[in-house]
Write a protein that holds these residues in place. Structure first.
Motif, PDB file in Angstrom:
ATOM      1  N   HIS A   5      17.837 -36.861 -26.076  1.00 22.52           N
ATOM      2  CA  HIS A   5      16.664 -37.729 -25.286  1.00 22.52           C
ATOM      3  C   HIS A   5      16.541 -38.743 -26.116  1.00 22.52           C
ATOM      4  N   GLU A  64      15.507 -32.350 -25.124  1.00 17.77           N
ATOM      5  CA  GLU A  64      15.419 -31.312 -24.418  1.00 17.77           C
ATOM      6  C   GLU A  64      16.150 -30.515 -24.719  1.00 17.77           C
ATOM      7  N   PHE A  71       5.760 -29.206 -26.243  1.00 12.89           N
ATOM      8  CA  PHE A  71       5.732 -30.262 -26.103  1.00 12.89           C
ATOM      9  C   PHE A  71       5.383 -30.778 -27.736  1.00 12.89           C
ATOM     10  N   SER A  72       6.569 -31.107 -28.351  1.00 16.28           N
ATOM     11  CA  SER A  72       5.893 -31.576 -29.362  1.00 16.28           C
ATOM     12  C   SER A  72       6.629 -33.056 -30.123  1.00 16.28           C
ATOM     13  N   SER A  73       5.971 -34.040 -30.773  1.00 15.27           N
ATOM     14  CA  SER A  73       6.597 -35.369 -31.046  1.00 15.27           C
ATOM     15  C   SER A  73       6.575 -34.767 -32.989  1.00 15.27           C
ATOM     16  N   GLU A  83      10.668 -36.976 -30.049  1.00 16.40           N
ATOM     17  CA  GLU A  83      10.061 -36.015 -29.023  1.00 16.40           C
ATOM     18  C   GLU A  83      10.959 -34.480 -28.837  1.00 16.40           C
ATOM     19  N   PHE A  85      10.886 -30.438 -26.834  1.00 14.81           N
ATOM     20  CA  PHE A  85      10.356 -30.151 -25.326  1.00 14.81           C
ATOM     21  C   PHE A  85      11.492 -29.837 -24.700  1.00 14.81           C
ATOM     22  N   SER A  86      10.785 -28.366 -24.006  1.00 17.56           N
ATOM     23  CA  SER A  86      12.206 -27.743 -23.342  1.00 17.56           C
ATOM     24  C   SER A  86      11.881 -28.147 -21.513  1.00 17.56           C
ATOM     25  N   ALA A  89       8.438 -27.767 -20.138  1.00 20.22           N
ATOM     26  CA  ALA A  89       6.977 -28.722 -20.789  1.00 20.22           C
ATOM     27  C   ALA A  89       7.005 -30.396 -20.353  1.00 20.22           C
ATOM     28  N   GLN A  90       8.531 -31.245 -20.030  1.00 17.60           N
ATOM     29  CA  GLN A  90       8.718 -32.195 -19.649  1.00 17.60           C
ATOM     30  C   GLN A  90       7.949 -32.557 -17.979  1.00 17.60           C
ATOM     31  N   LYS A  93       4.399 -32.553 -18.910  1.00 15.48           N
ATOM     32  CA  LYS A  93       4.039 -33.294 -20.014  1.00 15.48           C
ATOM     33  C   LYS A  93       4.220 -35.038 -18.531  1.00 15.48           C
TER      34      LYS A  93
END
Length: 104
Positions: A5, A64, A71-73, A83, A85-86, A89-90, A93
């Motif tokens: 990503h 991704e 979601f994490s960062s 980041e 995320f699945s 989750a994206q 978001k």
């Protein structure tokens, strides 16, 4: 499946959507008018945000990953935001931050 990503700031969303769609060979998977667009290819999850003052700058990197949970960062040793995320989750978001996309 895991996609790299990258997120960039752009001066004009509409012009950038045309340019990056041609470069990537696909239309965006999600567009929030005047704010955000995101593409998914086999290898890449690519997003842009209309931020004229930061046009051309990297916003963040990440992955991704269908195996990712929420979601994490975090930030690497150079201060770059990453980041994880699945796809689900994206998608959630995007709605939370930008609003409901016109395509998804």
């Amino acid at each position: 499946m895991r996609r790299f990503h990258i997120s960039l700031a752009v001066a004009d969303l509409t012009t950038s959507i045309r340019d990056y769609s041609a470069r990537l060979g696909v239309e965006p998977a999600a567009v929030v008018a005047g704010k955000y667009a995101m593409w998914r290819t086999a290898e890449l999850n690519f997003s842009i945000n209309q931020m004229p003052a930061r046009a051309g700058q990297l916003r963040h990197l990440g992955f991704e990953d269908t195996a990712a949970g929420a979601f994490s960062s975090d930030h690497d040793v150079n201060g770059i935001e990453w980041e994880l995320f699945s796809p689900k989750a994206q998608d959630e978001k995007i709605v939370e931050v930008y609003g409901v996309p016109v395509r998804a």
